[in-house]
Write an enzyme that holds these catalytic residues in place. Sequence first.
Site, PDB file in Angstrom:
ATOM      1  N   HIS A  49       0.891  -1.408  -0.014  1.00  0.00           N
ATOM      2  CA  HIS A  49      -0.037  -0.072   0.098  1.00  0.00           C
ATOM      3  C   HIS A  49       0.882   1.391   0.177  1.00  0.00           C
ATOM      4  O   HIS A  49       0.194   2.374   0.152  1.00  0.00           O
ATOM      5  CB  HIS A  49      -0.897  -0.096   1.151  1.00  0.00           C
ATOM      6  CG  HIS A  49      -1.971   0.739   1.158  1.00  0.00           C
ATOM      7  ND1 HIS A  49      -2.179   1.927   2.056  1.00  0.00           N
ATOM      8  CD2 HIS A  49      -3.231   1.089   0.340  1.00  0.00           C
ATOM      9  CE1 HIS A  49      -3.444   2.458   1.918  1.00  0.00           C
ATOM     10  NE2 HIS A  49      -3.860   1.957   0.761  1.00  0.00           N
ATOM     11  N   ASP A  71      16.762  11.175  -8.052  1.00  0.00           N
ATOM     12  CA  ASP A  71      18.242  11.586  -8.041  1.00  0.00           C
ATOM     13  C   ASP A  71      18.720  11.282  -6.519  1.00  0.00           C
ATOM     14  O   ASP A  71      19.726  11.951  -6.147  1.00  0.00           O
ATOM     15  CB  ASP A  71      18.532  12.740  -8.618  1.00  0.00           C
ATOM     16  CG  ASP A  71      18.413  12.829 -10.021  1.00  0.00           C
ATOM     17  OD1 ASP A  71      18.506  11.678 -10.624  1.00  0.00           O
ATOM     18  OD2 ASP A  71      18.307  13.879 -10.463  1.00  0.00           O
ATOM     19  N   LYS A 117       3.254   4.405  -1.030  1.00  0.00           N
ATOM     20  CA  LYS A 117       3.420   5.464  -2.032  1.00  0.00           C
ATOM     21  C   LYS A 117       4.580   6.342  -1.944  1.00  0.00           C
ATOM     22  O   LYS A 117       4.702   7.129  -0.918  1.00  0.00           O
ATOM     23  CB  LYS A 117       2.206   6.392  -2.173  1.00  0.00           C
ATOM     24  CG  LYS A 117       0.728   5.641  -2.550  1.00  0.00           C
ATOM     25  CD  LYS A 117       0.149   5.286  -1.236  1.00  0.00           C
ATOM     26  CE  LYS A 117      -1.237   4.814  -1.491  1.00  0.00           C
ATOM     27  NZ  LYS A 117      -1.834   4.290  -0.710  1.00  0.00           N
ATOM     28  N   ASP A 135       0.167  17.447  19.748  1.00  0.00           N
ATOM     29  CA  ASP A 135       0.504  18.682  20.398  1.00  0.00           C
ATOM     30  C   ASP A 135       1.005  19.637  19.316  1.00  0.00           C
ATOM     31  O   ASP A 135       0.347  19.832  18.285  1.00  0.00           O
ATOM     32  CB  ASP A 135       1.702  18.267  21.300  1.00  0.00           C
ATOM     33  CG  ASP A 135       0.867  17.294  22.496  1.00  0.00           C
ATOM     34  OD1 ASP A 135      -0.129  17.329  22.752  1.00  0.00           O
ATOM     35  OD2 ASP A 135       1.923  16.547  23.160  1.00  0.00           O
ATOM     36  N   LYS A 165      -4.374  10.352   5.136  1.00  0.00           N
ATOM     37  CA  LYS A 165      -3.777   9.557   6.477  1.00  0.00           C
ATOM     38  C   LYS A 165      -2.705  10.733   7.008  1.00  0.00           C
ATOM     39  O   LYS A 165      -1.598  10.835   6.703  1.00  0.00           O
ATOM     40  CB  LYS A 165      -3.157   8.487   6.097  1.00  0.00           C
ATOM     41  CG  LYS A 165      -4.090   7.476   5.162  1.00  0.00           C
ATOM     42  CD  LYS A 165      -3.762   7.605   3.691  1.00  0.00           C
ATOM     43  CE  LYS A 165      -4.097   6.564   2.860  1.00  0.00           C
ATOM     44  NZ  LYS A 165      -5.587   6.248   2.920  1.00  0.00           N
ATOM     45  N   HIS A 185      -9.581  10.861   2.086  1.00  0.00           N
ATOM     46  CA  HIS A 185      -8.594   9.657   1.819  1.00  0.00           C
ATOM     47  C   HIS A 185      -7.235   9.779   2.407  1.00  0.00           C
ATOM     48  O   HIS A 185      -6.458   8.791   2.573  1.00  0.00           O
ATOM     49  CB  HIS A 185      -8.282   9.406   0.434  1.00  0.00           C
ATOM     50  CG  HIS A 185      -7.505   8.288   0.074  1.00  0.00           C
ATOM     51  ND1 HIS A 185      -6.178   7.915  -0.377  1.00  0.00           N
ATOM     52  CD2 HIS A 185      -8.010   6.762   0.406  1.00  0.00           C
ATOM     53  CE1 HIS A 185      -5.918   6.740  -0.466  1.00  0.00           C
ATOM     54  NE2 HIS A 185      -6.982   5.949  -0.278  1.00  0.00           N
TER      55      HIS A 185
END
Length: 479
Positions: free
Chosen positions: A223, A230, A225, A404, A399, A397
Amino acid sequence: MDFLGPHVIGYLILLLHSLGLIAAVHAVLTVRTAQGAIAWAMSLFFIPYVTLIPYLIFGRSTFDDYIKARREANQEMREAISDLNWRPWVEEALTARNSKAYGSLRAMPRLGRMPCLANNSVRLLINGTATFDAIFKAIRAAEKVVLVQFFIIHDDDLGKKLQALLLEKAAEGVAVYVLYDSIGSHALPKSYGETLRAGGVQTYAFATRGSWISRFQINFRNHRKVVVVDGLLGFVGGHNVGDEYLGAKPPLSPWRDTHVEVSGPVVACLQESFAEDWFWASRQLPPLILPKSYPETGVLCQFMASGPADPYETCSLFFVEAIHAANERVWITSPYFVPDEAVFSALRLAVLRGVDVRILIPSRPDHKIVFAASSLYAFEAVRAGVRVFRYQPGFIHQKAVLVDNEISAIGSANLDNRSFRLNFEVMLLTVDQAFAADVEHMLMDDFALSREITSEDIKSTHRLQQLGMRVARLVSPVL
């Protein structure tokens, strides 16, 4: 002979229940969590004709032969890069000890397989347009190596633009490596990868390996991404490659998601994570690049890569530790809110400590069963004193975690069992007041476009809906 006679049907039912009993015992012995084991065992015992095939596909989550093979591959990969003098950047981790905020995350140095590193730069990329504009700009400027990893790649307008750009850079002599998940990208036609390979782009699909029965196994999805250009610039977050991530596909549009652009020593960690997955798929190392020097100032970052081959449940423990570290607030955004008992208990304890606990979830479902289970957990969280909000304009979608005034994390991990135990995930933990303020402003804008769930909403929910939510929660550990 009557092949459909009562005795034949009786034998068939007996066979199915016998197989269901065997599978139920197997679930009790192998499923990692008690909730998951009970959910599978009960359903396999009582309704095997409904759940036996799904268990072969979704169950067997420990899948010992796969985990053993993955760990062996990871060890081979580490041995392969040991001669490259690959980790001089670890010395930068020493400065993390001077951070009082990072010190509150006492388990994090040992929980993460990669160190917390100083002297990084981070930038929020809010929405798909900002994310892919930045990624495409970085790839266009690439001179040596481009590493691209997504859970989903679609052969739509955005996917074709990425394909064309990668082919262009490969034609210029840049080494381009593309990795996508075979389940997440199941709709991607073979011609997409074949075109990339014909143009000189190294392309693989990440897939589970193991015995013959594992051909039906679709757990252990990658899952993650991650994009690295470089060895200097990295990207991590929640976006996949598809027009819906640009808000182009109703009924879930406009799509709300977040990525992070990062540079500095922590980019080496993104490369190492990509190298592990690439080595599993190809048994070869991609090119790994370290800059000649790094900035002398910057923010603390720790790249958290988690997966089912970890010795412990890294992703779940990451959320537990982050919540326990909160003294004033902990705000979490996730498209799926199906926490395990440890995370839910941590949220309740934070409320009892007087912490401002907020959860931001979608108001529209992309998976109805998960949405129903999430709704019940949301109601229980509200009863426990957690403030839960539903994002109104479209599907959220992203996450994100904010703790704090200094600690934040953005990546691919959801608040559900699949991310906690079955998927390969990444989160970029950042310890910096200025960046945390950026995350705060972003989340405040999201809350302003959201509706808070109240006790009246719980009371007004129809009994039939509540029954559906409870049924969905019964299977939530195996979703």
